[in-house]
Scaffold this motif. Structure first.
Motif, PDB file in Angstrom:
ATOM      1  N   THR A  34       0.844  -1.306   0.122  1.00 29.46           N
ATOM      2  CA  THR A  34      -0.075   0.071  -0.071  1.00 29.46           C
ATOM      3  C   THR A  34       0.926   1.136   0.019  1.00 29.46           C
ATOM      4  O   THR A  34       0.721   2.190  -0.782  1.00 29.46           O
ATOM      5  N   VAL A  35       1.813   1.261   0.759  1.00 28.15           N
ATOM      6  CA  VAL A  35       2.950   2.353   0.846  1.00 28.15           C
ATOM      7  C   VAL A  35       3.458   2.736  -0.655  1.00 28.15           C
ATOM      8  O   VAL A  35       3.290   3.663  -1.025  1.00 28.15           O
ATOM      9  N   LYS A  36       3.983   1.724  -1.137  1.00 24.18           N
ATOM     10  CA  LYS A  36       4.372   1.801  -2.654  1.00 24.18           C
ATOM     11  C   LYS A  36       3.375   2.248  -3.425  1.00 24.18           C
ATOM     12  O   LYS A  36       3.526   2.969  -4.222  1.00 24.18           O
ATOM     13  N   ALA A  37       2.211   1.761  -3.223  1.00 21.31           N
ATOM     14  CA  ALA A  37       1.133   2.120  -4.312  1.00 21.31           C
ATOM     15  C   ALA A  37       0.633   3.643  -4.360  1.00 21.31           C
ATOM     16  O   ALA A  37       0.608   4.159  -5.063  1.00 21.31           O
ATOM     17  N   LEU A  38       0.484   4.058  -2.983  1.00 22.51           N
ATOM     18  CA  LEU A  38       0.424   5.377  -2.810  1.00 22.51           C
ATOM     19  C   LEU A  38       1.372   6.338  -3.019  1.00 22.51           C
ATOM     20  O   LEU A  38       1.166   7.426  -3.941  1.00 22.51           O
ATOM     21  N   THR A  39       2.451   5.737  -3.051  1.00 20.41           N
ATOM     22  CA  THR A  39       3.824   6.580  -3.543  1.00 20.41           C
ATOM     23  C   THR A  39       3.769   6.803  -5.064  1.00 20.41           C
ATOM     24  O   THR A  39       4.037   7.922  -5.497  1.00 20.41           O
ATOM     25  N   GLN A  40       3.421   5.882  -5.567  1.00 21.32           N
ATOM     26  CA  GLN A  40       3.410   5.846  -7.251  1.00 21.32           C
ATOM     27  C   GLN A  40       2.093   6.881  -7.742  1.00 21.32           C
ATOM     28  O   GLN A  40       2.332   7.538  -8.508  1.00 21.32           O
ATOM     29  N   ALA A  41       1.020   6.568  -7.050  1.00 20.44           N
ATOM     30  CA  ALA A  41      -0.097   7.344  -7.211  1.00 20.44           C
ATOM     31  C   ALA A  41       0.020   8.699  -7.123  1.00 20.44           C
ATOM     32  O   ALA A  41      -0.352   9.491  -8.032  1.00 20.44           O
ATOM     33  N   ALA A  43       3.051  10.128  -7.252  1.00 23.57           N
ATOM     34  CA  ALA A  43       3.989  10.504  -8.529  1.00 23.57           C
ATOM     35  C   ALA A  43       3.124  10.714  -9.797  1.00 23.57           C
ATOM     36  O   ALA A  43       3.574  11.595 -10.637  1.00 23.57           O
ATOM     37  N   ASN A  44       2.354  10.025  -9.767  1.00 27.17           N
ATOM     38  CA  ASN A  44       1.402   9.910 -11.070  1.00 27.17           C
ATOM     39  C   ASN A  44       0.323  11.016 -11.247  1.00 27.17           C
ATOM     40  O   ASN A  44      -0.196  11.116 -12.056  1.00 27.17           O
ATOM     41  N   GLY A  45       0.222  11.712 -10.064  1.00 35.05           N
ATOM     42  CA  GLY A  45      -0.520  13.013 -10.295  1.00 35.05           C
ATOM     43  C   GLY A  45      -1.921  13.020  -9.251  1.00 35.05           C
ATOM     44  O   GLY A  45      -2.495  14.091  -9.428  1.00 35.05           O
ATOM     45  N   SER A  46      -2.249  11.723  -8.768  1.00 32.56           N
ATOM     46  CA  SER A  46      -3.547  11.959  -8.011  1.00 32.56           C
ATOM     47  C   SER A  46      -3.024  12.427  -6.482  1.00 32.56           C
ATOM     48  O   SER A  46      -1.971  12.712  -6.151  1.00 32.56           O
ATOM     49  N   GLU A  47      -4.200  12.586  -5.814  1.00 34.00           N
ATOM     50  CA  GLU A  47      -4.009  13.258  -4.566  1.00 34.00           C
ATOM     51  C   GLU A  47      -4.641  12.151  -3.489  1.00 34.00           C
ATOM     52  O   GLU A  47      -5.485  11.658  -3.660  1.00 34.00           O
ATOM     53  N   LEU A  62      -0.279   6.346  10.717  1.00 34.22           N
ATOM     54  CA  LEU A  62       0.011   6.642   9.391  1.00 34.22           C
ATOM     55  C   LEU A  62       1.414   7.237   8.968  1.00 34.22           C
ATOM     56  O   LEU A  62       1.552   7.775   7.963  1.00 34.22           O
ATOM     57  N   GLY A  63       2.373   7.121   9.819  1.00 37.89           N
ATOM     58  CA  GLY A  63       3.635   7.384   9.744  1.00 37.89           C
ATOM     59  C   GLY A  63       4.228   7.220   8.284  1.00 37.89           C
ATOM     60  O   GLY A  63       4.971   7.967   7.824  1.00 37.89           O
ATOM     61  N   ALA A  64       4.033   6.060   7.821  1.00 36.39           N
ATOM     62  CA  ALA A  64       4.667   5.674   6.613  1.00 36.39           C
ATOM     63  C   ALA A  64       4.050   6.080   5.375  1.00 36.39           C
ATOM     64  O   ALA A  64       4.818   6.290   4.270  1.00 36.39           O
ATOM     65  N   ILE A  65       2.940   6.904   5.479  1.00 29.79           N
ATOM     66  CA  ILE A  65       2.277   7.482   4.307  1.00 29.79           C
ATOM     67  C   ILE A  65       1.976   8.969   4.594  1.00 29.79           C
ATOM     68  O   ILE A  65       1.768   9.751   3.768  1.00 29.79           O
ATOM     69  N   GLU A  66       2.342   9.518   5.979  1.00 30.45           N
ATOM     70  CA  GLU A  66       2.125  10.878   6.074  1.00 30.45           C
ATOM     71  C   GLU A  66       2.525  11.924   5.371  1.00 30.45           C
ATOM     72  O   GLU A  66       1.969  13.088   4.981  1.00 30.45           O
ATOM     73  N   HIS A  67       3.763  12.046   4.892  1.00 28.85           N
ATOM     74  CA  HIS A  67       4.294  12.832   3.778  1.00 28.85           C
ATOM     75  C   HIS A  67       3.628  12.770   2.534  1.00 28.85           C
ATOM     76  O   HIS A  67       3.507  13.585   1.715  1.00 28.85           O
ATOM     77  N   LEU A  68       2.740  11.788   2.215  1.00 34.03           N
ATOM     78  CA  LEU A  68       1.806  11.818   1.047  1.00 34.03           C
ATOM     79  C   LEU A  68       0.419  12.328   1.002  1.00 34.03           C
ATOM     80  O   LEU A  68      -0.270  12.611  -0.013  1.00 34.03           O
ATOM     81  N   ILE A  69      -0.098  12.675   2.163  1.00 27.90           N
ATOM     82  CA  ILE A  69      -1.245  13.104   2.466  1.00 27.90           C
ATOM     83  C   ILE A  69      -1.476  14.406   2.164  1.00 27.90           C
ATOM     84  O   ILE A  69      -0.843  15.269   2.822  1.00 27.90           O
ATOM     85  N   ASP A  70      -2.765  14.752   1.405  1.00 30.80           N
ATOM     86  CA  ASP A  70      -2.974  16.098   1.015  1.00 30.80           C
ATOM     87  C   ASP A  70      -4.240  16.837   2.336  1.00 30.80           C
ATOM     88  O   ASP A  70      -4.293  17.949   1.965  1.00 30.80           O
ATOM     89  N   CYS A  80     -12.580  18.587   8.777  1.00 31.80           N
ATOM     90  CA  CYS A  80     -12.009  18.378   7.757  1.00 31.80           C
ATOM     91  C   CYS A  80     -11.039  19.295   7.525  1.00 31.80           C
ATOM     92  O   CYS A  80     -11.236  20.637   7.598  1.00 31.80           O
ATOM     93  N   TYR A  81     -10.000  19.105   7.326  1.00 33.07           N
ATOM     94  CA  TYR A  81      -8.771  19.976   6.969  1.00 33.07           C
ATOM     95  C   TYR A  81      -7.741  19.482   6.018  1.00 33.07           C
ATOM     96  O   TYR A  81      -7.323  18.659   5.695  1.00 33.07           O
ATOM     97  N   VAL A  82      -6.884  20.901   5.627  1.00 26.68           N
ATOM     98  CA  VAL A  82      -5.637  20.610   5.034  1.00 26.68           C
ATOM     99  C   VAL A  82      -4.663  21.625   5.427  1.00 26.68           C
ATOM    100  O   VAL A  82      -4.924  22.837   5.459  1.00 26.68           O
ATOM    101  N   GLY A  83      -3.653  20.883   6.115  1.00 22.68           N
ATOM    102  CA  GLY A  83      -2.894  21.610   6.797  1.00 22.68           C
ATOM    103  C   GLY A  83      -3.550  22.419   8.087  1.00 22.68           C
ATOM    104  O   GLY A  83      -4.086  21.811   8.741  1.00 22.68           O
TER     105      GLY A  83
END
Length: 269
Positions: A34-41, A43-47, A62-70, A80-83
């Motif tokens: 899942t980590v790899k899949a979200l990293t690729q998603a 990179a491909n332009g999805s949020e 969620l530490g493994a994907i925290e840097h990917l979360i919009d 609901c929040y963004v930053g």
């Protein structure tokens, strides 16, 4: 339902429940696939967005994907929040809050009271400790505040521990609320203006994307609103039967590369 055909990469706003969807109930971790899949998603332009019943205090796995979360839909859409920007804020009316708190004290069941910044825990039966600490691996509720302090502010969610058969009784006395059950022993109660589906719409408005270009992943009863609302609703193989009936697509379980396989199926990676 879309099918994998041309191989052309598709870009979506992706919404993920946490427990049983991103995070395994068995390992309490996000599978490496899942980590790899979200990293690729990404990179491909999805949020990538989180859509959970958890309040921010206990979103700690969620530490493994925290840097990917919009952005985050928390407390089933009540916050609901963004930053630092708030996209949606829907507290429960105080009369309904007090109805639930008083009912909990009178009938002796456990209750989590989620404020905008603090959380209180009433646990006379030990159900909160048993399920949240032992089953969900949540230890942060040790930081809970006194109930009277939490009740001074807005309340975003109430989590009472009772069977589904009691819900109609209590909800009948809380006319401004809805229930989203994802566990047989407890439910999440929020304002009727808040659910994960409404959270997707709030996030779409805040971020400026087309709601039809959204995909939601879930496994529990509180995911139903977003599975229906999203452009594509995906149920995990470990999802409830009701969720599967409403989903556009059923993927494999969280422990069997379900996220990876679904993202491949829809040409997101």
């Amino acid at each position: 339902m879309e099918n994998r055909q041309t191989g052309t990469i598709q870009k979506y706003a992706l919404f993920f429940d946490i427990d049983g969807t991103l995070v395994s109930f068995r390992t309490h971790e996000i599978p490496e696939s899942t980590v790899k899949a979200l990293t690729q998603a990404k990179a491909n332009g999805s949020e990538v967005y989180i859509a959970t019943g958890r309040p921010p205090l206990i979103i700690t796995n969620l530490g493994a994907i925290e840097h990917l979360i919009d952005g985050y839909i928390t407390t089933n859409g009540a916050l609901c929040y963004v930053g630092d920007e708030i996209a949606c804020y829907q507290p429960i009316c105080k009369e309904d809050v007090l109805t639930c708190v008083d009912d909990s004290k009178r009938n002796g069941y456990s209750l989590i009271v989620v404020g905008s910044k603090k959380v209180a825990v009433l646990d006379p039966t030990g159900d909160v400790d048993r399920i949240f600490r032992q089953y969900l691996n949540v230890n942060e509720l040790d930081k809970a505040s006194p109930l009277e302090d939490v009740l001074k502010g807005d309340i975003l969610q109430l989590t009472p521990f009772f069977p589904a058969s009691y819900e109609p009784d209590l909800l009948g006395r809380m006319p401004h609320c809805v229930s989203g059950r994802w566990h047989p022993e407890f439910t999440d109660i929020t304002s009727s203006s808040a659910d994960k589906g409404k959270g997707i719409m709030a996030m779409a408005s805040h971020r400026g994307f087309d709601p039809s270009r959204t995909i939601a992943f879930g496994d529990g009863g509180n995911d139903l609103s977003m599975i229906v609302q999203a452009g594509i609703g995906i149920a995990m193989a470990n999802a409830t039967d009701e969720l599967k009936q409403h989903a556009d697509y059923i993927t494999d379980s969280v422990d069997e590369d379900g996220i990876l396989n679904a993202l491949r199926h829809f040409n997101i990676i």
